[in-house]
Design an enzyme around this catalytic site. Structure first.
Site, PDB file in Angstrom:
ATOM      1  N   GLY A   7      -8.327   5.187   4.329  1.00  0.00           N
ATOM      2  CA  GLY A   7      -7.920   6.149   3.317  1.00  0.00           C
ATOM      3  C   GLY A   7      -8.168   7.562   3.804  1.00  0.00           C
ATOM      4  O   GLY A   7      -9.227   7.853   4.371  1.00  0.00           O
ATOM      5  N   GLU A  48       0.823  -1.212   0.000  1.00  0.00           N
ATOM      6  CA  GLU A  48       0.000   0.000   0.000  1.00  0.00           C
ATOM      7  C   GLU A  48       0.861   1.268   0.000  1.00  0.00           C
ATOM      8  O   GLU A  48       0.404   2.333   0.408  1.00  0.00           O
ATOM      9  CB  GLU A  48      -0.955  -0.020   1.189  1.00  0.00           C
ATOM     10  CG  GLU A  48      -1.941  -1.185   1.147  1.00  0.00           C
ATOM     11  CD  GLU A  48      -2.916  -1.188   2.296  1.00  0.00           C
ATOM     12  OE1 GLU A  48      -3.819  -0.329   2.310  1.00  0.00           O
ATOM     13  OE2 GLU A  48      -2.768  -2.034   3.199  1.00  0.00           O
ATOM     14  N   ASN A  82     -10.915  -0.720  10.020  1.00  0.00           N
ATOM     15  CA  ASN A  82      -9.678  -0.207   9.424  1.00  0.00           C
ATOM     16  C   ASN A  82      -9.119   0.891  10.309  1.00  0.00           C
ATOM     17  O   ASN A  82      -9.710   1.965  10.435  1.00  0.00           O
ATOM     18  CB  ASN A  82      -9.985   0.325   8.016  1.00  0.00           C
ATOM     19  CG  ASN A  82      -8.743   0.627   7.220  1.00  0.00           C
ATOM     20  OD1 ASN A  82      -7.746   1.079   7.758  1.00  0.00           O
ATOM     21  ND2 ASN A  82      -8.802   0.385   5.927  1.00  0.00           N
ATOM     22  N   ARG A 130     -12.197   3.384  10.662  1.00  0.00           N
ATOM     23  CA  ARG A 130     -13.417   3.281   9.847  1.00  0.00           C
ATOM     24  C   ARG A 130     -13.934   1.859  10.001  1.00  0.00           C
ATOM     25  O   ARG A 130     -13.169   0.904   9.874  1.00  0.00           O
ATOM     26  CB  ARG A 130     -13.109   3.572   8.381  1.00  0.00           C
ATOM     27  CG  ARG A 130     -14.371   3.792   7.517  1.00  0.00           C
ATOM     28  CD  ARG A 130     -14.057   3.765   6.039  1.00  0.00           C
ATOM     29  NE  ARG A 130     -13.677   2.421   5.607  1.00  0.00           N
ATOM     30  CZ  ARG A 130     -12.579   2.141   4.899  1.00  0.00           C
ATOM     31  NH1 ARG A 130     -11.734   3.077   4.561  1.00  0.00           N
ATOM     32  NH2 ARG A 130     -12.324   0.883   4.549  1.00  0.00           N
ATOM     33  N   SER A 160      -6.957  -2.176   1.511  1.00  0.00           N
ATOM     34  CA  SER A 160      -7.174  -1.663   0.157  1.00  0.00           C
ATOM     35  C   SER A 160      -7.587  -2.746  -0.834  1.00  0.00           C
ATOM     36  O   SER A 160      -7.390  -2.603  -2.037  1.00  0.00           O
ATOM     37  CB  SER A 160      -5.916  -0.943  -0.362  1.00  0.00           C
ATOM     38  OG  SER A 160      -5.653   0.203   0.408  1.00  0.00           O
ATOM     39  N   TYR A 189      -9.748   2.996  -6.270  1.00  0.00           N
ATOM     40  CA  TYR A 189      -8.835   4.104  -6.508  1.00  0.00           C
ATOM     41  C   TYR A 189      -8.817   4.625  -7.942  1.00  0.00           C
ATOM     42  O   TYR A 189      -8.224   5.677  -8.195  1.00  0.00           O
ATOM     43  CB  TYR A 189      -7.413   3.688  -6.096  1.00  0.00           C
ATOM     44  CG  TYR A 189      -7.312   3.407  -4.613  1.00  0.00           C
ATOM     45  CD1 TYR A 189      -7.352   4.426  -3.682  1.00  0.00           C
ATOM     46  CD2 TYR A 189      -7.206   2.093  -4.138  1.00  0.00           C
ATOM     47  CE1 TYR A 189      -7.276   4.166  -2.321  1.00  0.00           C
ATOM     48  CE2 TYR A 189      -7.130   1.820  -2.785  1.00  0.00           C
ATOM     49  CZ  TYR A 189      -7.165   2.865  -1.886  1.00  0.00           C
ATOM     50  OH  TYR A 189      -7.097   2.602  -0.541  1.00  0.00           O
ATOM     51  N   ASP A 197     -16.552  -0.993   8.681  1.00  0.00           N
ATOM     52  CA  ASP A 197     -17.280  -1.341   7.461  1.00  0.00           C
ATOM     53  C   ASP A 197     -18.264  -2.470   7.730  1.00  0.00           C
ATOM     54  O   ASP A 197     -17.911  -3.483   8.342  1.00  0.00           O
ATOM     55  CB  ASP A 197     -16.310  -1.772   6.364  1.00  0.00           C
ATOM     56  CG  ASP A 197     -15.314  -0.678   6.001  1.00  0.00           C
ATOM     57  OD1 ASP A 197     -15.555   0.487   6.385  1.00  0.00           O
ATOM     58  OD2 ASP A 197     -14.314  -0.987   5.347  1.00  0.00           O
ATOM     59  N   GLU A 224     -15.209  -5.414   8.403  1.00  0.00           N
ATOM     60  CA  GLU A 224     -13.890  -5.246   9.004  1.00  0.00           C
ATOM     61  C   GLU A 224     -13.748  -3.844   9.562  1.00  0.00           C
ATOM     62  O   GLU A 224     -14.547  -2.947   9.263  1.00  0.00           O
ATOM     63  CB  GLU A 224     -12.776  -5.528   7.995  1.00  0.00           C
ATOM     64  CG  GLU A 224     -12.766  -4.621   6.783  1.00  0.00           C
ATOM     65  CD  GLU A 224     -11.705  -5.040   5.774  1.00  0.00           C
ATOM     66  OE1 GLU A 224     -11.591  -6.254   5.519  1.00  0.00           O
ATOM     67  OE2 GLU A 224     -11.004  -4.159   5.268  1.00  0.00           O
TER      68      GLU A 224
END
Length: 358
Positions: free
Chosen positions: A314, A15, A310, A293, A185, A254, A295, A308
Site C-alpha cells: 500500500g 485490488e 509484498n 514490505r 490486501s 482500509y 511482514d 509474507e
C-alpha cells in the site's frame, strides 16, 4: 527536458480500488518541475486508456477513471504504446497495479520488452512474491522460519477433499488461515476454527484463485518492515498496527478509522536489528529490487515467523510503507517516489551493458 512519468493504475484485479487510491496520492506528490505525469488507466476488463494530463488541483479518484474508446485489450494497449508512451525524451514507468495482472510480473514483462525503466520489482521477483505458495518455498530454501503451511490446487481439492481436510486437521490444525495464493490486501482470506469454517474458507479462496495456501495461526504480534533499494537494500525501522481485531482483514485495513501505527514498534533489545536483517534476507532471496514490505509474526517466545513479502505494498501517504521510511530517516513521501524512480533508472542503465549477441 523533464522526464515523462507514465503512471499505470486500476487494473484487471480485485485490488482495483486500492490502486486508484494509490494513484491519486502519487500524482498529488510528483515534483512537476522534474516530471511530466501521464496517467494510464487500466479498466477492470483490461482495457488501457487515459484521462489525459491532469492538474493536481481537485484531483480525485473519479477524475482518474477514463472511458476507453477501444474494446479490445490488444488494440487499446497498442494505442497507448504507439501514442503516449512513444513520445520522445527520457521516460520512466510507474506501475501502481496491485494484485493480479499488474503486480505478478505480467506488466513487468511487457515493460522489459519495451526496454523502458520502470519502478519496482522485475518479472521473476514480482511473480514469486505474489504467489504465496512459491514464495514459501523460496523462504524455506533460504532458511527463514515460517509457520506450518500447505498448498493446494483446485484439481487436487476436487479429486480428494477428504484427504486434504485430513491433512489440514492433522498437520496444520485450528485456528488456521486459508488464502488465495496470488492476491493481496487480505482479499479472499478466511480464519477457520473448525471444519465447517474451513470448507467455507476453501470455497471462498478458490473463487479468487485456482491455488491456495493454508497456514497454522501464529499467536503473536504482526510486525512490518519496509525495504528499499537494488543491490544494497536498506531496511526501515519496524512498524506495527495497534488494533484489537483477531483477523486483520480488508475492511479493517482500509476502513477502520481506529487503527494506529506504532513506528518504531516497541520491541525488546535485539529483536529490532534481527527483524531488519531477516527482511533484507527475504528481499534478496526473492531477487527483489526497488521496494517491498516484509511482514512478520512475533510470538510470545520472541521468535520471528515470516508471514509474507509484498512487492507493491500500500502506497498512500498514510500507508505503513512510506510512513515507516519517514520515521526511519525523515524521507518524505515525494522524496521516496524520487528514490524509487532513481533505483528504476539505475537498474535499467545497468541492464544496457548486457550483451545479446556473440
Amino acid at each position: 527536458m523533464k522526464t515523462k512519468l507514465y503512471v499505470l493504475y486500476g487494473g484487471k484485479s480485485v485490488e482495483h480500488e486500492v490502486s486508484l487510491k494509490t494513484a491519486v496520492t502519487v500524482l498529488h506528490s510528483i515534483d512537476e518541475s522534474r516530471f511530466d505525469a501521464y496517467p494510464v488507466y487500466i479498466t477492470r476488463d483490461g482495457l488501457w486508456c487515459t484521462p489525459g494530463q491532469l492538474s493536481k488541483v481537485g484531483l480525485t479518484v473519479e477524475r482518474l477513471i477514463a472511458q476507453p474508446e477501444l474494446r479490445d485489450p490488444a488494440r487499446s494497449i497498442g494505442e497507448i504504446l504507439s501514442g503516449m508512451m512513444a513520445l520522445p525524451g527520457p521516460k520512466v514507468v510507474l506501475p501502481l497495479l496491485h494484485g493480479s495482472n499488474g503486480e505478478d510480473g505480467t506488466v513487468q514483462g511487457l515493460l522489459e520488452l519495451l526496454n523502458v525503466p520502470y519502478v519496482g520489482n522485475g518479472v521473476l521477483s514480482s511473480a514469486l512474491t505474489l504467489d504465496k505458495a512459491m514464495s514459501k518455498q523460496v523462504l524455506a530454501q533460504a532458511g527463514i522460519r515460517q509457520t506450518e503451511f500447505m498448498a493446494c490446487r483446485f484439481e487436487e481439492w476436487r479429486s480428494d477433499k477428504t484427504a486434504i481436510l485430513s491433512e489440514v486437521e492433522n498437520r496444520i490444525g485450528y485456528p488456521c488461515y486459508v488464502k488465495p495464493a496470488s492476491l493481496g490486501s487480505s482479499i479472499g482470506i478466511s480464519r477457520c476454527t473448525n471444519q465447517v469454517e474451513l470448507l467455507t474458507g476453501i470455497g471462498e479462496a478458490f473463487s479468487y484463485d485456482k491455488k491456495l495456501v493454508i497456514e497454522r495461526e501464529v499467536d503473536g504480534r504482526e510486525i512490518q518492515v519496509a525495504v528499499l533499494g537494488n543491490e544494497r537494500p536498506l531496511a526501515s525501522l519496524p512498524g506495527e498496527f495497534i488494533h484489537d481485531h483477531v483477523f486483520f482483514d480488508y475492511e479493517t485495513k482500509y476502513m477502520d478509522k481506529r487503527l494506529a501505527m506504532s513506528i518504531p514498534a516497541k520491541l525488546a533489545d535485539g529483536l529490532t536489528s534481527r527483524v531488519r536483517e531477516l527482511a533484507i534476507l527475504a528481499y534478496q532471496a526473492h531477487g527483489c529490487e526497488g521496494l517491498a514490505r516484509v511482514d512478520f509474526f512475533l510470538d510470545g517466545d520472541g521468535e520471528w515467523f515470516l508471514n509474507e513479502i509484498n512487492a507493491l505494498p500500500g502506497f498512500t501517504n498514510f500507508s505503513m510503507y512510506p510512513v515507516m521510511w519517514e520515521r526511519t530517516d525523515g524521507t518524505s513521501y515525494s522524496e521516496l517516489i524520487e528514490k524509487l524512480i532513481g533505483h528504476a533508472v539505475a537498474r535499467h542503465e545497468a541492464k544496457q551493458t548486457i550483451r545479446y549477441a556473440r
